[in-house]
Design an enzyme around this catalytic site. Structure first.
Site, PDB file in Angstrom:
ATOM      1  N   ARG A 198      20.857  -0.068  -0.081  1.00  0.00           N
ATOM      2  CA  ARG A 198      19.737  -0.989   0.074  1.00  0.00           C
ATOM      3  C   ARG A 198      19.021  -1.262  -1.245  1.00  0.00           C
ATOM      4  O   ARG A 198      18.357  -2.256  -1.393  1.00  0.00           O
ATOM      5  CB  ARG A 198      18.700  -0.386   1.036  1.00  0.00           C
ATOM      6  CG  ARG A 198      19.140  -0.226   2.460  1.00  0.00           C
ATOM      7  CD  ARG A 198      18.273   0.786   3.197  1.00  0.00           C
ATOM      8  NE  ARG A 198      16.866   0.437   3.250  1.00  0.00           N
ATOM      9  CZ  ARG A 198      16.298  -0.252   4.233  1.00  0.00           C
ATOM     10  NH1 ARG A 198      17.038  -0.660   5.245  1.00  0.00           N
ATOM     11  NH2 ARG A 198      15.027  -0.521   4.225  1.00  0.00           N
TER      12      ARG A 198
ATOM     13  N   ASP B 184      16.213  -3.720   9.491  1.00  0.00           N
ATOM     14  CA  ASP B 184      14.988  -4.302   8.950  1.00  0.00           C
ATOM     15  C   ASP B 184      14.452  -5.309   9.969  1.00  0.00           C
ATOM     16  O   ASP B 184      15.177  -5.745  10.865  1.00  0.00           O
ATOM     17  CB  ASP B 184      15.293  -5.032   7.640  1.00  0.00           C
ATOM     18  CG  ASP B 184      15.549  -4.065   6.496  1.00  0.00           C
ATOM     19  OD1 ASP B 184      15.058  -2.929   6.571  1.00  0.00           O
ATOM     20  OD2 ASP B 184      16.236  -4.456   5.538  1.00  0.00           O
TER      21      ASP B 184
ATOM     22  N   ARG C  17       5.239   8.868   0.109  1.00  0.00           N
ATOM     23  CA  ARG C  17       4.584   7.749  -0.566  1.00  0.00           C
ATOM     24  C   ARG C  17       3.147   7.604  -0.094  1.00  0.00           C
ATOM     25  O   ARG C  17       2.766   8.145   0.941  1.00  0.00           O
ATOM     26  CB  ARG C  17       5.351   6.438  -0.348  1.00  0.00           C
ATOM     27  CG  ARG C  17       5.650   6.110   1.096  1.00  0.00           C
ATOM     28  CD  ARG C  17       6.631   4.919   1.185  1.00  0.00           C
ATOM     29  NE  ARG C  17       7.131   4.755   2.543  1.00  0.00           N
ATOM     30  CZ  ARG C  17       8.159   3.989   2.887  1.00  0.00           C
ATOM     31  NH1 ARG C  17       8.803   3.305   1.969  1.00  0.00           N
ATOM     32  NH2 ARG C  17       8.545   3.899   4.133  1.00  0.00           N
TER      33      ARG C  17
HETATM   34  N1  UDP Z   1      14.835   5.772  -2.255  1.00  0.00           N
HETATM   35  C1  UDP Z   1      14.779   6.642  -3.321  1.00  0.00           C
HETATM   36  N2  UDP Z   1      13.688   6.632  -4.142  1.00  0.00           N
HETATM   37  C2  UDP Z   1      12.644   5.800  -3.934  1.00  0.00           C
HETATM   38  C3  UDP Z   1      12.690   4.889  -2.836  1.00  0.00           C
HETATM   39  C4  UDP Z   1      13.797   4.915  -2.019  1.00  0.00           C
HETATM   40  O1  UDP Z   1      15.706   7.419  -3.526  1.00  0.00           O
HETATM   41  O2  UDP Z   1      11.663   5.837  -4.711  1.00  0.00           O
HETATM   42  C5  UDP Z   1      16.014   5.820  -1.363  1.00  0.00           C
HETATM   43  C6  UDP Z   1      15.847   6.848  -0.240  1.00  0.00           C
HETATM   44  O3  UDP Z   1      17.107   7.441  -0.017  1.00  0.00           O
HETATM   45  C7  UDP Z   1      15.425   5.997   0.926  1.00  0.00           C
HETATM   46  C8  UDP Z   1      16.205   4.706   0.696  1.00  0.00           C
HETATM   47  O4  UDP Z   1      16.221   4.579  -0.723  1.00  0.00           O
HETATM   48  O5  UDP Z   1      15.762   6.600   2.171  1.00  0.00           O
HETATM   49  C9  UDP Z   1      15.590   3.472   1.332  1.00  0.00           C
HETATM   50  O6  UDP Z   1      14.233   3.426   0.984  1.00  0.00           O
HETATM   51  P1  UDP Z   1      13.242   2.262   1.401  1.00  0.00           P
HETATM   52  O7  UDP Z   1      11.895   2.606   0.861  1.00  0.00           O
HETATM   53  O8  UDP Z   1      13.848   0.962   0.984  1.00  0.00           O
HETATM   54  O9  UDP Z   1      13.280   2.314   2.993  1.00  0.00           O
HETATM   55  P2  UDP Z   1      12.163   2.386   4.129  1.00  0.00           P
HETATM   56  O10 UDP Z   1      11.832   3.838   4.293  1.00  0.00           O
HETATM   57  O11 UDP Z   1      10.976   1.592   3.632  1.00  0.00           O
HETATM   58  O12 UDP Z   1      12.848   1.809   5.337  1.00  0.00           O
END
Ligand code: UDP
Length: 345
Positions: A148, A326, A256
């Site tokens: 992604r 999504d 986060r």
């Molecule tokens: N990810 C990461 N570092 C970051 C943000 C995301 O390694 O700072 C990786 C992590 O494995 C995560 C994936 O990317 O599960 C998807 O993250 P995203 O934030 O796009 O997904 P959401 O949780 O918002 O659906």
């Protein structure tokens, strides 16, 4: 309704909208079940959602905080400059190439990440965050999850590659309310508590809950990750200057911090922030993320075989299809299913 059908929507929660629900706090639309940023490449989906809201120009550009060092996401020239002091894209490519794992078909998230961006980025920006998010070693997480994330040799901090992106002005709840105009809605109503009754009054059921629960967990439970949100109102106008800041080191327990007002460029005197903690789903929690590893996907297929035989039930969404969708994909699937159903009816 346009085709003269009646629709009853039930929700076991006390509000509509599921996880896209937003609620006003101090004049700020708070994303109660985690940040939802709408993005899509599908023009029909974009035109459709724009019938129910005006979308602002929000562009997701999260920041990563690793032990106090600040990096731009997704991985782009700003990130590489901060990591290695390089401003020449060819030089950045050379560094990544020298660190990359040469691997034809990555089998795990670790292999996928190492072959995409190499050792430094993996260690500082991926490993800690991912292991907190999924509660597993990166060697045991499927590779597709990291696909992604874009990697760019330009100075573009836009997290998504999609053509269309934005946040609905006024939050998501008004969209859902408009969608439901003319429908009967019963809140605090659990389908499983009165299953025979609802099955009896409906010609067709659209089920968006957990698929394993629909079949009484007969092949064993499917696993999910759940989130815990710790929300605070702060008496200052600006806490972190960005809607999303990821904490990528393992030692900080949350993944986060969301500062909700920045989704809508808010200028309120106070601010609302949410720390997000990820944990394994247990009975009674809200399920958020399906764990699409091999074991769970196989179990899902047993349930899906039963689901495929249902004539009066349509299964949709992250939980009923056990897929990491999504928002735009949900809209796409819904439009397709409605079209098919109305043609057949
Ligand atoms: N990810 C990461 N570092 C970051 C943000 C995301 O390694 O700072 C990786 C992590 O494995 C995560 C994936 O990317 O599960 C998807 O993250 P995203 O934030 O796009 O997904 P959401 O949780 O918002 O659906």
């Amino acid at each position: 309704m346009k085709s003269n059908k009646k629709c009853l929507v039930i929700d076991k929660r006390g509000h509509v909208g599921g996880n896209i629900y937003t609620e006003q706090v101090e004049g700020i639309n708070v994303h109660k079940y985690g940040a939802h940023i709408f993005h899509t490449n599908d023009k029909e989906v974009w035109d459709y959602v724009n019938r129910f809201a005006t979308f602002n120009r929000y562009t997701n550009s999260p920041i990563a905080n690793y032990k106090g060092e600040i990096y731009n996401l997704p991985f782009n020239m700003n990130t590489f400059y901060r990591l290695w002091g390089v401003s020449d894209p060819t030089e950045a490519e050379r560094i990544i190439e020298s660190q990359r794992l040469k691997c034809a078909e990555p089998q795990s998230l670790e292999e996928q990440a190492l072959s995409l961006v190499g050792h430094d980025i993996y260690e500082k920006l991926i490993k800690g965050y991912t292991e907190k998010q999924w509660g597993r070693d990166c060697k045991d997480i499927p590779a597709f999850i990291i696909k992604r994330l874009p990697v760019r040799f330009t100075w573009d901090n836009n997290y998504f590659n999609d053509q269309y992106q934005g946040i609905p002005v006024g939050g998501y709840t008004p969209i859902v309310e408009k969608l439901l105009e003319g429908c009967e809605v019963r809140l605090n109503t659990d389908y499983f508590a009165q299953r025979d009754y609802f099955d009896g009054i409906a010609q067709k059921i659209v089920y968006t809950g957990m698929l394993d629960e629909f079949y009484d967990f007969q092949f064993g439970p499917l696993e999910y990750r759940t989130l815990r949100f710790d929300t605070e109102i702060l008496d200052k106008p600006n806490f972190q200057g960005n809607a999303v800041v990821n904490y990528t080191e393992k030692e900080i327990p949350f993944t986060r911090i969301i500062e909700h007002k920045h989704f809508e460029f808010g200028t309120q005197p106070k601010t609302v922030i949410t720390r997000e903690y990820s944990k394994e789903y247990e009975d009674g929690d809200e399920p958020y993320y399906p764990i699409n590893d091999q074991k769970n996907n196989e179990r899902y297929l047993s349930y899906k075989e039963l689901a495929d035989r249902e004539e009066n039930v349509i299964f949709g969404g992250r939980l009923a299809e056990y897929k990491y969708y999504d928002m735009w994909q949900i809209v796409r699937n819904s439009l397709d299913i409605v079209r098919k159903e109305l043609k057949e009816a």
